[in-house]
Every structure is written in structure tokens, then in C-alpha cells.
Design a protein around this motif. Sequence first.
Motif, PDB file in Angstrom:
ATOM      1  N   ASP A  76       0.767  -1.259  -0.024  1.00 17.32           N
ATOM      2  CA  ASP A  76       0.019   0.037  -0.197  1.00 17.32           C
ATOM      3  C   ASP A  76       0.901   1.285   0.152  1.00 17.32           C
ATOM      4  N   PRO A  77       1.182   2.029  -1.156  1.00 16.72           N
ATOM      5  CA  PRO A  77       2.057   3.073  -1.163  1.00 16.72           C
ATOM      6  C   PRO A  77       1.431   4.128  -0.476  1.00 16.72           C
ATOM      7  N   ASN A  78       0.288   4.426  -0.208  1.00 15.70           N
ATOM      8  CA  ASN A  78      -0.298   5.484   0.359  1.00 15.70           C
ATOM      9  C   ASN A  78       0.136   5.414   1.891  1.00 15.70           C
ATOM     10  N   LEU A  79       0.540   4.248   2.324  1.00 13.22           N
ATOM     11  CA  LEU A  79       1.046   4.038   3.576  1.00 13.22           C
ATOM     12  C   LEU A  79       1.956   4.559   4.214  1.00 13.22           C
ATOM     13  N   ILE A  80       3.220   5.069   2.963  1.00  5.03           N
ATOM     14  CA  ILE A  80       4.406   5.758   3.110  1.00  5.03           C
ATOM     15  C   ILE A  80       4.208   7.143   3.554  1.00  5.03           C
ATOM     16  N   TRP A  81       3.159   7.823   2.684  1.00  5.29           N
ATOM     17  CA  TRP A  81       2.666   9.387   2.827  1.00  5.29           C
ATOM     18  C   TRP A  81       2.003   9.475   4.041  1.00  5.29           C
ATOM     19  N   ILE A  82       1.120   8.620   4.455  1.00  8.12           N
ATOM     20  CA  ILE A  82       0.404   8.909   5.779  1.00  8.12           C
ATOM     21  C   ILE A  82       1.322   8.996   6.920  1.00  8.12           C
ATOM     22  N   ALA A  94      12.371  -5.707   1.032  1.00 10.67           N
ATOM     23  CA  ALA A  94      11.999  -6.044   2.365  1.00 10.67           C
ATOM     24  C   ALA A  94      12.879  -4.968   3.234  1.00 10.67           C
ATOM     25  N   MET A  95      14.201  -4.894   2.907  1.00 12.35           N
ATOM     26  CA  MET A  95      14.991  -4.032   3.733  1.00 12.35           C
ATOM     27  C   MET A  95      14.551  -2.558   3.800  1.00 12.35           C
ATOM     28  N   TRP A  96      13.972  -2.087   2.639  1.00 11.58           N
ATOM     29  CA  TRP A  96      13.487  -0.781   2.518  1.00 11.58           C
ATOM     30  C   TRP A  96      12.431  -0.675   3.874  1.00 11.58           C
ATOM     31  N   ASN A  97      11.513  -1.521   3.866  1.00  9.10           N
ATOM     32  CA  ASN A  97      10.488  -1.629   5.112  1.00  9.10           C
ATOM     33  C   ASN A  97      11.133  -1.668   6.299  1.00  9.10           C
ATOM     34  N   ARG A  98      12.290  -2.132   6.610  1.00  7.15           N
ATOM     35  CA  ARG A  98      13.225  -2.389   7.861  1.00  7.15           C
ATOM     36  C   ARG A  98      13.463  -0.659   8.240  1.00  7.15           C
ATOM     37  N   TRP A  99      14.278   0.198   6.909  1.00 12.23           N
ATOM     38  CA  TRP A  99      14.798   1.397   7.478  1.00 12.23           C
ATOM     39  C   TRP A  99      13.534   2.176   7.481  1.00 12.23           C
ATOM     40  N   PHE A 100      12.335   2.027   6.839  1.00 15.03           N
ATOM     41  CA  PHE A 100      11.223   2.927   6.903  1.00 15.03           C
ATOM     42  C   PHE A 100      10.650   2.733   8.245  1.00 15.03           C
ATOM     43  N   GLY A 101      10.832   1.318   8.832  1.00 18.07           N
ATOM     44  CA  GLY A 101      10.300   1.217  10.216  1.00 18.07           C
ATOM     45  C   GLY A 101      11.046   2.152  11.189  1.00 18.07           C
ATOM     46  N   MET A 102      12.211   1.979  11.101  1.00 19.76           N
ATOM     47  CA  MET A 102      12.971   2.885  11.940  1.00 19.76           C
ATOM     48  C   MET A 102      12.417   4.290  11.864  1.00 19.76           C
TER      49      MET A 102
END
Length: 323
Positions: free
Chosen positions: A40-46, A102-110
Amino acid sequence: MGSRVSREDFEWVYTDQPHADRRREILAKYPEIKSLMKPDPNLIWIIIMMFLTQLAAFYIVKDLDWKWVIFGAYVFGSCINHSMTLAIHEISHNAAFGNCKAMWNRWFGMFANLPIGIPYSISFKRYHMDHHRYLGADGVDVDIPTDFEGWFFCTAFRKFIWVILQPLFYAFRPLFINPKPITYLEVINIGAQVTFDVLIYYFLGIKSLVYMLAASLLGLGLHPISGHFIAEHYMFLKGHETYSYYGPLNLLTFNVGYHNEHHDFPNIPGKSLPLVRKIAAEYYDNLPHYNSWIKVLYDFVMDDTISPYSRMKRHQKGEMVLE
């Protein structure tokens, strides 16, 4: 009112989990649900907007009286920070960038972790995957309260205190139930979080730092949104281990209330879970569910037959593959 509950009242040995069985049935009947298994790319902007909102709040509270700092932390900051923890839940399922990144998600989670003030994004991912693979597994699923919690927090007053202290129990329970060796990503998560906290203190002062931490502790404790912690898997009805919530707070929580749907299809982002329910309505509409997390909290505290023991606990057989 019933008699005091014990662990034995909620302990069975299961060889399979109902979510896996239902998932197979639904996919066989409605294969179009597979089309919902995408990020869900909208998740990034939210998440970015939530982060900026909290930065603005940090600036606003820096010169307020202490009473307004705490008031703002509970009324406003708690909602943002609790919502951000559930955004991290989405990210843990790779809902932001997909499994191929997957790693993009880990960095974004931080990054999403920063306004919460306490480093946990990477550790949450590791333990949460165990929760899905081995739901209720003794010694593996750290969502299951310890025997001490079930034994001690057995009266209305003590359960009330337990609800307030939930964030502390969730933070420290893994160290007693299923400790894992620390990873380099967890070290980075801790380093990034401590650096952010120091910067907030240096540039904005102690009130902004206290607002950030109080928003997390208060928002994850005695708060309407925190009803989801208990609503998801506490067995108010014997034989039903997962419950969905279809009330308005789903708007703030990335539809985490659609919890049966989520456990059936953990690789479908929260925004699409209502569509799962709509497509496979006959599988969900007749399951017990909630419309109020506040009522869940009230019933948990006041009902003598419900306690931290009120969870399905499985004794797993065979080899486990843990995070």
C-alpha cells in the motif's frame, strides 16, 4: 460473577490453527483475493504526515505549562503515537514497499519509530512474525501473558493496573518468555532512536521529550485504542481465540480491528481488509466481534471470569523456524 479463572481453563493442545484452514477455504472459493496481496504506497505518505504532525506538536508544547504538556500527550499525542505503532505493524508485514524490498521496510520502520521515543521497530518485527506463525505457542508467542501476570492480576483493581502498565509488560515480556540475540539492525534502531531523542531534548527541551514519551506510554496503556490489545485474542467466549472489531477507531489504526481477516491474510495491507470481509462475508459475518474497544476494556476489568490467563495456549509439536 464467576469464579476466579485459571490457566487450565484456557489451555488445549492444537495440531493446526483455524486461520490456516480458513485461508485455504477462502482462497479456493475466492481466488481474486490474491489480487489484494500487494503493498500500500499510501501508507508511506500517511506515516510521513504523522511524523511531521508530531514534530509540530513537539515544537508547540515546548513552552506550555506542564499540565498542558501531559494533557496534550494523552488527548492528542497518544492517538498519533499509538497509530504509529500500528503503522509499524503494517510495515512489519512489508506493506509499505512490498516483499521484494524487505530492507526498505526495515529502514522505514525505524523512521516511523522516531516520534514514539522508544526503539522497538526491528524487535517487534522479529517477535510479531512468531506470533503469526505460532499463534499462542507456549514459550514462543510473547503476546501470551506470563503465568505471573495471570496469577497476580486477577482482581478488578489489579487488572485495571495491568491495563495501565501494558506497554511495560509488552516491552519486557519477551526477555522472560523468548529472549533472542540482538541483531545489527536492532543496534541501528537503538542508535537512531537515542540520537533522535537527544536532538529533541537539545533543540526543543525537556517538555517536548516528556510529551513524546508520555504520549507513547499513555497511549499504549489506559486508552480507548488500547482496547485492541485485549480484543484481538482474549477469549471472552470459550472456543473463539481471535476477534475482529468493526468500530470507527479502525480509521486511526490501519484497520487492525479486522483481526480475523488479518490473521487469515497477513500479507494483505490493512486498507484492503474490509474488502476481504466483503468478498468472503459468509466466513466472517457470523463470527463473534466487537464494536467498542472501550467496552472491551471495561468488561475485561470487571468480569471475574476474564484475566490475563484468558488466552488460547498451544503446545507446539515438531520443529519451529523462528525469526
